[in-house]
Motif scaffolding. Sequence first.
Motif, PDB file in Angstrom:
ATOM      1  N   GLY A 142       0.816  -1.212   0.000  1.00  0.00           N
ATOM      2  CA  GLY A 142       0.000   0.000   0.000  1.00  0.00           C
ATOM      3  C   GLY A 142       0.845   1.255   0.000  1.00  0.00           C
ATOM      4  N   LEU A 143       1.903   1.256   0.823  1.00  0.00           N
ATOM      5  CA  LEU A 143       2.808   2.399   0.908  1.00  0.00           C
ATOM      6  C   LEU A 143       3.508   2.630  -0.436  1.00  0.00           C
ATOM      7  CD1 LEU A 143       3.339   4.242   3.314  1.00  0.00           C
ATOM      8  CD2 LEU A 143       5.374   2.887   3.839  1.00  0.00           C
ATOM      9  N   SER A 144       3.935   1.555  -1.072  1.00  0.00           N
ATOM     10  CA  SER A 144       4.597   1.653  -2.386  1.00  0.00           C
ATOM     11  C   SER A 144       3.627   2.178  -3.436  1.00  0.00           C
ATOM     12  CB  SER A 144       5.125   0.277  -2.819  1.00  0.00           C
ATOM     13  OG  SER A 144       6.076  -0.213  -1.909  1.00  0.00           O
ATOM     14  N   TYR A 145       2.393   1.680  -3.403  1.00  0.00           N
ATOM     15  CA  TYR A 145       1.379   2.092  -4.375  1.00  0.00           C
ATOM     16  C   TYR A 145       1.105   3.599  -4.272  1.00  0.00           C
ATOM     17  CZ  TYR A 145      -3.121   2.374  -6.791  1.00  0.00           C
ATOM     18  OH  TYR A 145      -4.142   2.724  -7.641  1.00  0.00           O
ATOM     19  N   PHE A 146       0.908   4.093  -3.055  1.00  0.00           N
ATOM     20  CA  PHE A 146       0.601   5.514  -2.887  1.00  0.00           C
ATOM     21  C   PHE A 146       1.816   6.391  -3.174  1.00  0.00           C
ATOM     22  CE2 PHE A 146      -2.902   3.743  -0.274  1.00  0.00           C
ATOM     23  CZ  PHE A 146      -3.952   4.317  -0.986  1.00  0.00           C
ATOM     24  N   THR A 147       3.026   5.861  -2.969  1.00  0.00           N
ATOM     25  CA  THR A 147       4.243   6.599  -3.330  1.00  0.00           C
ATOM     26  C   THR A 147       4.315   6.786  -4.842  1.00  0.00           C
ATOM     27  OG1 THR A 147       5.422   5.698  -1.416  1.00  0.00           O
ATOM     28  CG2 THR A 147       6.766   6.596  -3.200  1.00  0.00           C
ATOM     29  N   ILE A 148       3.959   5.732  -5.588  1.00  0.00           N
ATOM     30  CA  ILE A 148       3.965   5.808  -7.059  1.00  0.00           C
ATOM     31  C   ILE A 148       2.881   6.765  -7.554  1.00  0.00           C
ATOM     32  CG2 ILE A 148       3.562   4.502  -9.189  1.00  0.00           C
ATOM     33  CD1 ILE A 148       4.811   2.075  -7.671  1.00  0.00           C
ATOM     34  N   ARG A 149       1.703   6.706  -6.946  1.00  0.00           N
ATOM     35  CA  ARG A 149       0.615   7.615  -7.344  1.00  0.00           C
ATOM     36  C   ARG A 149       1.012   9.076  -7.102  1.00  0.00           C
ATOM     37  NH1 ARG A 149      -3.231   5.742 -10.590  1.00  0.00           N
ATOM     38  NH2 ARG A 149      -4.767   7.160  -9.694  1.00  0.00           N
ATOM     39  N   LYS A 150       1.680   9.315  -5.990  1.00  0.00           N
ATOM     40  CA  LYS A 150       2.147  10.666  -5.685  1.00  0.00           C
ATOM     41  C   LYS A 150       3.192  11.099  -6.700  1.00  0.00           C
ATOM     42  CE  LYS A 150       3.839  13.388  -1.755  1.00  0.00           C
ATOM     43  NZ  LYS A 150       4.334  13.322  -0.350  1.00  0.00           N
ATOM     44  N   HIS A 151       4.071  10.182  -7.070  1.00  0.00           N
ATOM     45  CA  HIS A 151       5.101  10.447  -8.080  1.00  0.00           C
ATOM     46  C   HIS A 151       4.469  10.827  -9.423  1.00  0.00           C
ATOM     47  CE1 HIS A 151       8.515   9.715 -10.762  1.00  0.00           C
ATOM     48  NE2 HIS A 151       7.743   8.882 -11.438  1.00  0.00           N
ATOM     49  N   GLN A 152       3.381  10.145  -9.789  1.00  0.00           N
ATOM     50  CA  GLN A 152       2.723  10.414 -11.067  1.00  0.00           C
ATOM     51  C   GLN A 152       2.143  11.821 -11.119  1.00  0.00           C
ATOM     52  OE1 GLN A 152       0.064   7.070 -11.020  1.00  0.00           O
ATOM     53  NE2 GLN A 152       1.517   5.700 -12.003  1.00  0.00           N
ATOM     54  N   ARG A 153       1.751  12.339  -9.963  1.00  0.00           N
ATOM     55  CA  ARG A 153       1.278  13.736  -9.911  1.00  0.00           C
ATOM     56  C   ARG A 153       2.453  14.710  -9.936  1.00  0.00           C
ATOM     57  NH1 ARG A 153      -2.030  11.375  -5.947  1.00  0.00           N
ATOM     58  NH2 ARG A 153      -0.773  12.286  -4.268  1.00  0.00           N
ATOM     59  N   LYS A 154       3.524  14.349  -9.253  1.00  0.00           N
ATOM     60  CA  LYS A 154       4.688  15.241  -9.159  1.00  0.00           C
ATOM     61  C   LYS A 154       5.343  15.485 -10.515  1.00  0.00           C
ATOM     62  CE  LYS A 154       6.252  14.486  -4.408  1.00  0.00           C
ATOM     63  NZ  LYS A 154       7.370  13.952  -3.575  1.00  0.00           N
ATOM     64  N   ILE A 155       5.497  14.421 -11.305  1.00  0.00           N
ATOM     65  CA  ILE A 155       6.221  14.585 -12.571  1.00  0.00           C
ATOM     66  C   ILE A 155       5.455  15.457 -13.560  1.00  0.00           C
ATOM     67  CG2 ILE A 155       7.579  12.457 -12.406  1.00  0.00           C
ATOM     68  CD1 ILE A 155       5.542  11.077 -14.175  1.00  0.00           C
ATOM     69  N   GLN A 156       4.157  15.656 -13.315  1.00  0.00           N
ATOM     70  CA  GLN A 156       3.379  16.540 -14.185  1.00  0.00           C
ATOM     71  C   GLN A 156       3.756  18.004 -13.965  1.00  0.00           C
ATOM     72  OE1 GLN A 156      -0.833  15.788 -13.944  1.00  0.00           O
ATOM     73  NE2 GLN A 156      -0.645  13.753 -14.820  1.00  0.00           N
ATOM     74  N   GLN A 157       4.548  18.274 -12.926  1.00  0.00           N
ATOM     75  CA  GLN A 157       5.028  19.634 -12.691  1.00  0.00           C
ATOM     76  C   GLN A 157       6.154  20.024 -13.644  1.00  0.00           C
ATOM     77  OE1 GLN A 157       3.968  22.146 -10.596  1.00  0.00           O
ATOM     78  NE2 GLN A 157       2.206  20.827 -10.327  1.00  0.00           N
ATOM     79  N   ILE A 165       8.098   7.357 -17.669  1.00  0.00           N
ATOM     80  CA  ILE A 165       8.670   7.791 -16.383  1.00  0.00           C
ATOM     81  C   ILE A 165       7.626   7.773 -15.267  1.00  0.00           C
ATOM     82  CG2 ILE A 165      10.434   9.237 -17.477  1.00  0.00           C
ATOM     83  CD1 ILE A 165       8.751  11.688 -16.722  1.00  0.00           C
ATOM     84  N   ASN A 166       6.401   7.322 -15.600  1.00  0.00           N
ATOM     85  CA  ASN A 166       5.333   7.353 -14.592  1.00  0.00           C
ATOM     86  C   ASN A 166       5.260   6.094 -13.729  1.00  0.00           C
ATOM     87  OD1 ASN A 166       4.235   5.498 -16.389  1.00  0.00           O
ATOM     88  ND2 ASN A 166       2.755   6.949 -17.237  1.00  0.00           N
ATOM     89  N   LEU A 167       6.101   5.090 -14.018  1.00  0.00           N
ATOM     90  CA  LEU A 167       6.192   3.860 -13.223  1.00  0.00           C
ATOM     91  C   LEU A 167       4.875   3.099 -13.137  1.00  0.00           C
ATOM     92  CD1 LEU A 167       8.429   5.182 -10.280  1.00  0.00           C
ATOM     93  CD2 LEU A 167       9.151   3.807 -12.234  1.00  0.00           C
ATOM     94  N   ASN A 168       4.062   3.181 -14.196  1.00  0.00           N
ATOM     95  CA  ASN A 168       2.806   2.444 -14.225  1.00  0.00           C
ATOM     96  C   ASN A 168       3.014   0.950 -14.027  1.00  0.00           C
ATOM     97  OD1 ASN A 168       0.987   4.488 -14.477  1.00  0.00           O
ATOM     98  ND2 ASN A 168       0.745   4.339 -16.684  1.00  0.00           N
ATOM     99  N   TRP A 169       4.097   0.433 -14.599  1.00  0.00           N
ATOM    100  CA  TRP A 169       4.336  -1.011 -14.537  1.00  0.00           C
ATOM    101  C   TRP A 169       4.525  -1.489 -13.101  1.00  0.00           C
ATOM    102  CZ3 TRP A 169       9.208  -2.870 -12.893  1.00  0.00           C
ATOM    103  CH2 TRP A 169      10.209  -1.903 -12.783  1.00  0.00           C
ATOM    104  N   LEU A 170       5.152  -0.665 -12.251  1.00  0.00           N
ATOM    105  CA  LEU A 170       5.310  -1.029 -10.848  1.00  0.00           C
ATOM    106  C   LEU A 170       3.963  -1.024 -10.134  1.00  0.00           C
ATOM    107  CD1 LEU A 170       8.542   0.812  -9.625  1.00  0.00           C
ATOM    108  CD2 LEU A 170       8.119  -1.642  -9.618  1.00  0.00           C
ATOM    109  N   GLU A 171       3.127  -0.082 -10.508  1.00  0.00           N
ATOM    110  CA  GLU A 171       1.790   0.018  -9.926  1.00  0.00           C
ATOM    111  C   GLU A 171       0.972  -1.235 -10.244  1.00  0.00           C
ATOM    112  OE1 GLU A 171      -1.971   3.172 -10.112  1.00  0.00           O
ATOM    113  OE2 GLU A 171      -0.244   3.417 -11.424  1.00  0.00           O
ATOM    114  N   TYR A 172       1.027  -1.683 -11.501  1.00  0.00           N
ATOM    115  CA  TYR A 172       0.298  -2.887 -11.903  1.00  0.00           C
ATOM    116  C   TYR A 172       0.828  -4.127 -11.182  1.00  0.00           C
ATOM    117  CZ  TYR A 172      -1.163   0.161 -15.766  1.00  0.00           C
ATOM    118  OH  TYR A 172      -1.665   1.198 -16.513  1.00  0.00           O
ATOM    119  N   ILE A 173       2.163  -4.207 -11.025  1.00  0.00           N
ATOM    120  CA  ILE A 173       2.774  -5.352 -10.344  1.00  0.00           C
ATOM    121  C   ILE A 173       2.279  -5.444  -8.904  1.00  0.00           C
ATOM    122  CG2 ILE A 173       4.961  -6.265  -9.432  1.00  0.00           C
ATOM    123  CD1 ILE A 173       6.263  -4.991 -11.960  1.00  0.00           C
ATOM    124  N   ILE A 174       2.248  -4.309  -8.219  1.00  0.00           N
ATOM    125  CA  ILE A 174       1.792  -4.285  -6.829  1.00  0.00           C
ATOM    126  C   ILE A 174       0.374  -4.818  -6.724  1.00  0.00           C
ATOM    127  CG2 ILE A 174       1.155  -2.762  -4.914  1.00  0.00           C
ATOM    128  CD1 ILE A 174       3.444  -0.900  -5.852  1.00  0.00           C
TER     129      ILE A 174
END
Length: 365
Positions: A142-157, A165-174
């Motif tokens: 859960g912690l890893s998943y929410f870290t990736i989701r936060k990252h996906q918002r950050k890189i849009q800056q 670079i959005n690490l979607n593949w890690l999200e799907y693996i989790i």
Amino acid sequence: MNASELNNFIVILIYGSLVLLSLLKLANPLQVNKKANLWFGIFLFLWSTFWLDEVLSLITHHSIEVNSILWVGFIQFLTPIVFYFSVLFYTNPTFRFKISHLRVLILPVIFLTILLLIKAGYHQLHYVIISLILFQALFYSGLSYFTIRKHQRKIQQFAANTEGINLNWLEYIILIILIVSILYVIYNLAYNANSLNFFINMIFLSVIYFVAYNSMKQKEIYPVEEKQREELISISNSETEEIKRKLISDEDLLRIKTQLEKLMEAQKPYLDSELNLIKLSKELSVSTHHLSYVINTGFRKNFFQYINEYRIDYAKKLLKDNSNNKLSILGIAYESGFNSKTSFNTTFKKFTDQTPSEFKNSSDL
């Protein structure tokens, strides 16, 4: 080949694939995301040990329970933590360990203590061990998943094209591993899990090949040049603070905002698929922090939204223009500054609630 032999073959493929992929990530031939790949390689190696019993039993033709060895069980318990740290380094290569991070050892110490008690004869604590394993897996997944989701918002800056670079593949693996693991634990407690082994192993083998494909093509998320990397990370980390805090005067904000609008109309920098905040700030001769502030405050958008609105508007014109029928959807995507059809379709749908094909068909009516 019967079902048992097929399952044994799959087990060997799983173990061999994980060990090989682990070595590749540790060697890191492309030299990208160095710290993240180091931790991810360790995670893959630890993950492979969960099939070590079956592999050694096949080799020796005797039942071997390596996983029942105290130190092996303890190391395996660390697998979700190691995965979480790999995610932290993927999303922030400047991450540094602090004394406060030692709290991640609380559960492992409790786990080791209970293992020692079980070895001493307190076998009734076996279910506590299973509960700790499940809790640890759920918590860090859960912690890893929410870290990736936060990252996906950050890189849009700072990025207009976030694909790759959005690490979607890690999200799907989790999500996949989490669901499969929960089903396996529940089935193991309620029924004989042996009948489920073949099905579970097939899923894990598919997941491992998915991991191999995506992890090996994962490019550097942040610029290699340290100054630029730290600048972008600092911008993405201070998004909300910078909107509240006044970085420049209203006069300077209006001046940069006007310059930016003129640049976008005259030179169309958004058609560059590699455009990012650093490139655009150099075009305007302003700092990345000030440009980010102007876009966030002056336009009430992040960099991704601001640039892609221009791209979508440009794509709409191409889709409406009958003389451009010779261009395919992919051609229009590239012409509009997108680097893939998938990215184009996803972004177009997000901004217009239609796919490019649907928009083109409605425009032709």
